[in-house]
Design an enzyme around this catalytic site. Structure first.
Site, short mmCIF file in Angstrom:
data_model
loop_
_atom_site.label_atom_id
_atom_site.label_comp_id
_atom_site.label_asym_id
_atom_site.label_seq_id
_atom_site.Cartn_x
_atom_site.Cartn_y
_atom_site.Cartn_z
N GLU A 414 0.86 -1.20 0.00
CA GLU A 414 0.00 0.00 0.00
C GLU A 414 0.89 1.23 0.00
O GLU A 414 1.75 1.37 0.85
CB GLU A 414 -0.89 0.07 1.25
CG GLU A 414 -2.00 -0.95 1.32
CD GLU A 414 -2.95 -0.67 2.50
OE1 GLU A 414 -2.81 0.37 3.18
OE2 GLU A 414 -3.84 -1.49 2.75
N ASN A 415 0.66 2.11 -0.95
CA ASN A 415 1.29 3.44 -0.94
C ASN A 415 0.49 4.33 -1.86
O ASN A 415 0.22 3.98 -3.01
CB ASN A 415 2.75 3.36 -1.40
CG ASN A 415 3.43 4.73 -1.43
OD1 ASN A 415 3.84 5.20 -2.49
ND2 ASN A 415 3.53 5.39 -0.29
#
EC number: 3.2.1.21
Length: 555
Positions: A414-415
């Protein structure tokens, strides 16, 4: 007032942890503003992600059971504007449409989660298996593979079956370990011939702290000082059991990998000439990422957690620490249960020492840490109140993981960045900037020797953002939630991310600047289409700009 020296040195980090081991990374170097042009290693995997409750909708369709988020979001006052994920993006009905978006982006992988109550309505296999739920994930997995997109599957992205919460107290109860293992084993049995990357838990920090300490998330319990630690303890045991189940029963046949996705903000000392700030910054990361990573890689909780929580428990007159303990057998069973580490990362904090009272009434996960979190108001903050864009913290976190945990194989799971606005603006220049800078810091970390194998942009679509409802948008694709068909529109960041993927990095300055210009040009026509479709909505809520040079406290 904070010491003036803080800003003269605030872009220099000197952590005392394992400096001798971090030969490839100079913690004292100040290159926060530099950009590195170059490409990622051959075979680097580019993807985007989602989760079941946030995108699927169909909350009560085709035999799905209730999850704790179905129940929590239906309680008035829990979610902004009392919104729910009942229909969300209607992803349950749009598998082919959404896979075509992924194909357009040229994704190598897609990360999604399986809804436990969609497969097992009560959470218990012996009660009932919902074959229509099975068919949905079969269809999604097959369609991804037909389009040469690798599925990366999360088994638990927060949607615990409500029956297990009501009957046992959810993750407060050790029985969850066996129930979760039974669910995971079913997934390995049905999908493991095609799925080769499994993630047991997504961001267990949030499950534990926001679900069982602050009550901001489902199931909404406020068991201050104990609930988060007990939930985390059981989650770590459940993760280890599922890893061993795969290792002994499925690995030889299916040849897949099992990891966990841990979230972690970076913590930077406010004053690097102050030993207490340096220690507080490390403590911040250990209480966040280390809480889960250290048992999984080394067999037990970080020593600093054991010391601080144990000491405060004694001061509060308790006979034992509020932090549970692992037996010697459990330590050896848990240690090494990670084929790859998923890392979710969004932002950074400045950290300073702060002594919190140790009374029993004030005990909490947050007060146990004895620190204060601060932000620089000059950091961009386009969306979520907690999410400031601080790219250089990403490289530091990745190097910390390399140093602390023996340079494991990492997938960034996740980013990304949100916007908090009600307008129909698709020209998300700030998201382009965020992705460009954060992905570049990841490239620098790979140059430092960090073993990053893939990157997952968060997220593919705008979606239900938990207690924030639909007020924040993380998507590469805009979703018009007021239209019952939930149409998707590409934002400018789609074009920019697509170019990064096609080039496997950043070839040269001229080309990258050209990508940005073309992406913004493309989004203008999409904007006109969207504006025509949503003419009634012309409201544009803009966040106030802040330019002062004083660090701001986070409450």
């Amino acid at each position: 007032m904070l010491p003036r020296c803080a800003f003269s040195v605030c872009h220099v980090l000197m952590l005392v942890l394992c400096l001798s081991a971090a030969e490839d990374f100079d913690w004292t170097k100040n290159d926060h503003g530099s950009f590195y042009y170059g490409t990622f290693p051959a075979g680097f995997s580019w993807g985007a992600g989602s989760s079941a409750y946030q995108t699927e909708g169909a909350w009560d369709k085709d035999g799905k059971g209730l999850s704790i988020w179905d129940v929590f979001s239906h309680k008035k006052g829990k979610i902004q504007q009392n919104e729910t994920g009942d229909s969300s993006c209607e992803g349950y009905y749009k598998v082919k449409d959404d896979v075509s978006l992924m194909k357009e982006l040229k994704l190598n992988h897609y990360r999604f989660s399986i809804s436990w109550p969609r497969l097992l309505p009560t959470g218990i296999k012996s009660d009932h298996i919902n074959e229509k739920g099975m068919q949905h994930y079969d269809q999604l997995i097959d369609h991804l593979l037909e389009n040469k997109i690798t599925p990366i599957v999360t088994l638990y992205h927060w949607d615990l079956p409500q029956v297990l919460q009501e009957k046992y107290g959810g993750w407060q109860n050790i029985s969850m370990v066996n129930h979760f293992n039974e669910f995971a084993n079913l997934c390995f049995e049905r999908f493991g011939n095609r799925v080769k990357y499994w993630i047991t838990f997504n961001n267990p920090w949030s499950v534990a702290v926001e679900g069982y300490e602050t009550g901001e998330h489902a199931p909404g319990l406020k068991l201050r000082g104990t609930g988060a630690y007990r939930a985390a303890h059981h989650i770590i045991k459940a993760h280890a059991k599922v890893w061993h189940t795969y290792d002994t029963q499925w690995r030889a046949k299916q040849k897949g990998l099992v990891g966990i996705s841990l979230s972690g903000d970076w913590g930077e000392p406010v004053d690097i000439s102050n030993q207490k700030d340096i220690e507080a910054a490390e403590r911040y990361v250990q209480f966040y990422l280390g809480w889960f990573a250290t048992p999984i890689f080394h067999g037990d909780y970080p020593q600093v957690m054991k010391d601080f929580i144990g000491r405060k428990s004694v001061q509060q007159g308790l006979g034992t620490s509020r932090l549970p303990t692992f037996s010697p057998q459990e330590k050896s069973y848990i240690k090494g249960t990670c084929d790859f580490l998923g890392v979710g990362h969004f932002t950074t904090r400045y950290i300073t020492q702060k002594n919190n009272p140790s009374s029993r009434s004030s005990s909490s996960y947050f007060s146990d840490r004895d620190l204060a979190e601060l932000v620089d108001p000059r950091w961009p903050d386009p969306g979520s109140e907690w999410l400031y864009s601080v790219p250089w913290g990403f490289r530091r976190l990745l190097n910390f993981i390399k140093t602390q945990y023996g340079n494991p194989m990492i997938y960034v799971t996740e980013n990304g960045v949100s916007e908090k606005m009600l307008c129909t603006e698709l020209c998300d220049d700030w998201r382009i900037q965020y992705y460009k800078d954060y992905i570049n810091e990841m490239l620098k970390a790979i140059k430092d020797g960090v073993n990053v194998k893939g990157y997952t942009a968060w997220s593919l679509l705008d979606k239900f953002e938990w207690d924030e409802g639909y007020s924040e948008r993380f998507g590469l694709y805009y979703v018009d939630f007021r239209n019952k068909n939930k149409p998707r529109y590409p934002k400018a960041s789609v074009q920019f991310y697509k170019r990064i993927i096609s080039s496997n990095g950043f070839p040269n300055q001229r080309e990258v600047e050209n990508w940005r210009r073309k992406a913004v040009e493309t989004c203008s026509s999409s904007n006109q289409l969207l504006a025509a479709a949503t003419r009634k909505s012309k409201e544009h809520a803009e966040l106030p700009k802040r330019n002062s040079g004083v660090l701001l406290p986070i409450f």
